[in-house]
Design an enzyme around this catalytic site. Sequence first.
Site: not given
Ligand code: NAD
Length: 498
Positions: A172, A271, A305, A402
Amino acid sequence: MSVTEKAKSATAGVSEQQITELIDSVPKGLLIGGEWVEPGPSFDVINPATGKALTSVADANADHGIAALDAAVAAQKSWAATDPRERGELLRAAFEALTARVDEFALLMTLEMGKPLAEARGEVSYAAEFLRWFSEEAVRIDGRYAVAPSGGTRLLTMKQPVGPAYAITPWNFPLAMGTRKLAPAFAAGCTMVVKPAKQTPLSTLALAQLFIDVGLPAGVLGVVQTSNAAAVSEPIIADPRLRKLTFTGSTGVGQGLIAQSATNVLKVSMELGGNAPFVVFADADLDRAVAGAMLAKMRNIGEACTAANRFIVHKDVCEEFAARLTEKMSALTVAPGTDPASQVGPLIDEAAIDKVTELVDDAVKAGATVTTGGKPLGGEGYFYPPTVLTSVPASARMFSEEIFGPVAPITTFETEEQAIALANDTEYGLVSYLFTQDVSRALRVAEALESGMIGLNQGVVSNPAAPFGGIKASGLGREGGPEGIDEYLETKYVGIAL
Ligand code: NAD
């Protein structure tokens, strides 16, 4: 705007040649030991405004991940031994280089992630600011010297780089979530392997080339984009040479990563997800509250997020607030991010459209009223219109999950206690927004809200000079601010006998 008009303008404002040249200029390999490696297998990067492939990039497997870690481990000692000023100046050079190329990086981000160009430019500048902030923090790593309370012994405290780090970033904010991790790691003297999200690897690949161009030594940064995040990540996290894991993404994935990190007792930063309450008291300046609501909800098409997920508005001002928000939301232009008129781009993929549709349908079934939007636009790309829902019952799923889309659900409250209870009624605790002109109330409620960050009379809290992060299921650790570099430093103490 009709779907046909939307489709016609899929690349409005930008020529096909400009896009081709830009995409061609980005490395597509894996960055391992300072070299771009092309292993053979690849995966497509999709433009969410069209649903079509932009290009394909190298697809890392577990061996590539370990090879990148080998290089990070090999570079760790010499990188940690560089002068802080040298690391700071390198980050500063990266800041200057990125700032000089805002438009180019913004277009690349819009193409792979979908956000309107104006917002993409904003993210590139925000991402660059982390490079500048931590270029200044690199020379401020210090310690303490104290006399023990019982006298005699002297206590010397020093900070040292934690060691090789692994970063997993989301789609994102493809660039800022990277620099928020890379910049403090490099400033502290840590090397880092990054695994960007599969949907948006191009921004990270272009950033990696920029770091090479400004002289980052080989191995200090590795990039291993992959179609199988778990297969690449698990062996890296299980490797005892890794010392730090930093992740931005969903809470579910984060919980799994924390469990994996237990084996080698890694230092972790998480995060994770959010479910931000946006509380408007009857004494609030409604102009400010509505402007703040637009930012807190619509920044990044609601795919943040920090996005306001629940609007909790005093019953005396709710009708007016809802009417004004509805008017502003329905006036936004939905179009591909490359169209200069675009204020709302596409969501990231089909699954995102399905999730938002499901949550809106569920709320309507439970009794909510749609005042604008409410149905996906259909046609090419993944577009959902700005949507406002009033009279949303507490049982609606969107109050506990969310939304990650341009949907603003509104409910009401009568007393301050009720507002606080509603706001805190979530397992998340990333950010809360609070609108009131009463200073005592502002402080009282800010103290009572269970979140790592509060937006007081403002709809955006992100700032490189401030500690970004959450409590409860929203995560561990802080990114940015003076706190950000501590996540990459260990504290060592030396007891000295005189
Ligand atoms: P996601 O958890 O699906 O993916 C995030 C990252 O994790 C990606 O690079 C993905 O390839 C990787 N990933 C997925 N499964 C994995 C596994 N089993 N092992 C290792 N890596 C893995 O999330 P998303 O859909 O990419 O992003 C949206 C989420 O991120 C939302 O929940 C949002 O709130 C959160 N977010 C949080 C912040 C913050 O700073 N708190 C900032 C941006 C987004």
